[in-house]
Write a protein that holds these residues in place. Sequence first.
Motif, short mmCIF file in Angstrom:
data_model
loop_
_atom_site.label_atom_id
_atom_site.label_comp_id
_atom_site.label_asym_id
_atom_site.label_seq_id
_atom_site.Cartn_x
_atom_site.Cartn_y
_atom_site.Cartn_z
N ASP A 198 36.57 -81.08 46.06
CA ASP A 198 37.24 -82.18 46.77
C ASP A 198 38.57 -82.54 46.13
O ASP A 198 39.11 -83.61 46.37
CB ASP A 198 36.34 -83.42 46.77
CG ASP A 198 35.13 -83.25 47.68
OD1 ASP A 198 35.26 -82.52 48.68
OD2 ASP A 198 34.07 -83.82 47.38
N ALA A 199 39.10 -81.65 45.29
CA ALA A 199 40.32 -81.97 44.55
C ALA A 199 41.43 -80.95 44.82
O ALA A 199 41.18 -79.79 45.11
CB ALA A 199 40.02 -82.00 43.05
N VAL A 200 42.65 -81.45 44.70
CA VAL A 200 43.83 -80.58 44.72
C VAL A 200 44.25 -80.41 43.27
O VAL A 200 44.48 -81.39 42.55
CB VAL A 200 44.97 -81.18 45.55
CG1 VAL A 200 46.19 -80.27 45.54
CG2 VAL A 200 44.51 -81.45 46.97
N LYS A 201 44.29 -79.16 42.82
CA LYS A 201 44.63 -78.83 41.44
C LYS A 201 45.74 -77.80 41.47
O LYS A 201 46.39 -77.62 42.48
CB LYS A 201 43.40 -78.27 40.72
CG LYS A 201 42.20 -79.16 40.73
CD LYS A 201 41.01 -78.49 40.10
CE LYS A 201 39.79 -79.40 40.15
NZ LYS A 201 38.64 -78.82 39.49
N THR A 202 45.91 -77.07 40.38
CA THR A 202 46.83 -75.94 40.37
C THR A 202 46.18 -74.75 39.69
O THR A 202 45.27 -74.90 38.87
CB THR A 202 48.15 -76.26 39.63
OG1 THR A 202 47.88 -76.53 38.27
CG2 THR A 202 48.90 -77.39 40.29
N HIS A 203 46.64 -73.57 40.06
CA HIS A 203 46.34 -72.32 39.38
C HIS A 203 47.63 -71.87 38.73
O HIS A 203 48.70 -71.99 39.33
CB HIS A 203 45.89 -71.23 40.36
CG HIS A 203 44.45 -71.23 40.70
ND1 HIS A 203 43.45 -71.19 39.78
CD2 HIS A 203 43.84 -71.24 41.90
CE1 HIS A 203 42.29 -71.18 40.38
NE2 HIS A 203 42.49 -71.22 41.68
N HIS A 204 47.56 -71.33 37.56
CA HIS A 204 48.77 -70.89 36.85
C HIS A 204 49.04 -69.41 37.12
O HIS A 204 48.18 -68.57 36.90
CB HIS A 204 48.63 -71.14 35.35
CG HIS A 204 49.89 -70.88 34.60
ND1 HIS A 204 51.01 -71.63 34.77
CD2 HIS A 204 50.20 -69.93 33.70
CE1 HIS A 204 51.96 -71.16 33.99
NE2 HIS A 204 51.49 -70.12 33.33
N ASN A 205 50.23 -69.13 37.59
CA ASN A 205 50.79 -67.78 37.70
C ASN A 205 50.10 -66.83 38.67
O ASN A 205 50.38 -65.64 38.66
CB ASN A 205 50.86 -67.10 36.34
CG ASN A 205 51.88 -67.77 35.45
OD1 ASN A 205 52.86 -68.33 35.93
ND2 ASN A 205 51.65 -67.72 34.16
N HIS A 206 49.16 -67.27 39.49
CA HIS A 206 48.61 -66.37 40.49
C HIS A 206 48.13 -67.19 41.69
O HIS A 206 47.92 -68.39 41.58
CB HIS A 206 47.45 -65.54 39.94
CG HIS A 206 46.20 -66.31 39.70
ND1 HIS A 206 46.01 -67.11 38.61
CD2 HIS A 206 45.07 -66.41 40.44
CE1 HIS A 206 44.81 -67.67 38.66
NE2 HIS A 206 44.22 -67.27 39.75
N HIS A 207 47.99 -66.52 42.83
CA HIS A 207 47.41 -67.22 43.97
C HIS A 207 46.26 -66.40 44.54
O HIS A 207 46.22 -65.17 44.43
CB HIS A 207 48.46 -67.57 45.03
CG HIS A 207 49.16 -66.43 45.68
ND1 HIS A 207 48.68 -65.83 46.82
CD2 HIS A 207 50.31 -65.79 45.37
CE1 HIS A 207 49.51 -64.87 47.18
NE2 HIS A 207 50.50 -64.81 46.31
N ASP A 208 45.28 -67.11 45.09
CA ASP A 208 44.10 -66.51 45.72
C ASP A 208 43.73 -67.39 46.91
O ASP A 208 44.52 -68.25 47.31
CB ASP A 208 42.97 -66.37 44.71
CG ASP A 208 42.51 -67.69 44.10
OD1 ASP A 208 42.82 -68.76 44.66
OD2 ASP A 208 41.83 -67.66 43.07
N HIS A 209 42.53 -67.23 47.46
CA HIS A 209 42.16 -67.99 48.66
C HIS A 209 42.17 -69.50 48.42
O HIS A 209 42.40 -70.27 49.34
CB HIS A 209 40.80 -67.53 49.20
CG HIS A 209 39.65 -67.84 48.31
ND1 HIS A 209 39.34 -67.10 47.18
CD2 HIS A 209 38.72 -68.81 48.39
CE1 HIS A 209 38.28 -67.61 46.60
NE2 HIS A 209 37.87 -68.64 47.31
N HIS A 210 41.97 -69.96 47.20
CA HIS A 210 42.02 -71.40 46.89
C HIS A 210 43.43 -71.96 47.05
O HIS A 210 43.60 -73.15 47.26
CB HIS A 210 41.54 -71.68 45.46
CG HIS A 210 40.10 -71.41 45.24
ND1 HIS A 210 39.10 -72.22 45.72
CD2 HIS A 210 39.48 -70.40 44.59
CE1 HIS A 210 37.93 -71.74 45.38
NE2 HIS A 210 38.13 -70.63 44.69
#
Length: 118
Positions: free
Chosen positions: A19-31
């Motif tokens: 239920d949260a908006v976060k970040t991923h560092h240096n890559h992207h995926d389905h999230h």
Amino acid sequence: MGNRAFKSHHGHYLSAEGDAVKTHHNHHDHHTHFFVENHGDKVALRTHCGKYVSIGDHKQVYLSSHLHGDHSLFHLEHHGNKVSIKGHHHHYITADHHGHVSTKEHHDHDTTFEQIVI
């Protein structure tokens, strides 16, 4: 408008997890993939699991299981080849250098994202 990923000035991708908006560092995926829906002069950002990015009355960024009116509608402000995501109450979604997602009243480099077409 279709699927997009949003990469911050610091290299973090906006990400929807639980239920949260976060970040991923240096890559992207389905999230990190958001479907941008047109709603007149505004857009909604729908996550891979059907939830909507929203800004609450206390200016917190959260995910809603349904389109939550103005809380879930945004203006994408274009700044050259980058965008800022401006919500109701005129607050911008921001990702700081630690990857924390929140809102700010003023536009700056932390509120500017590279919009990547998926």
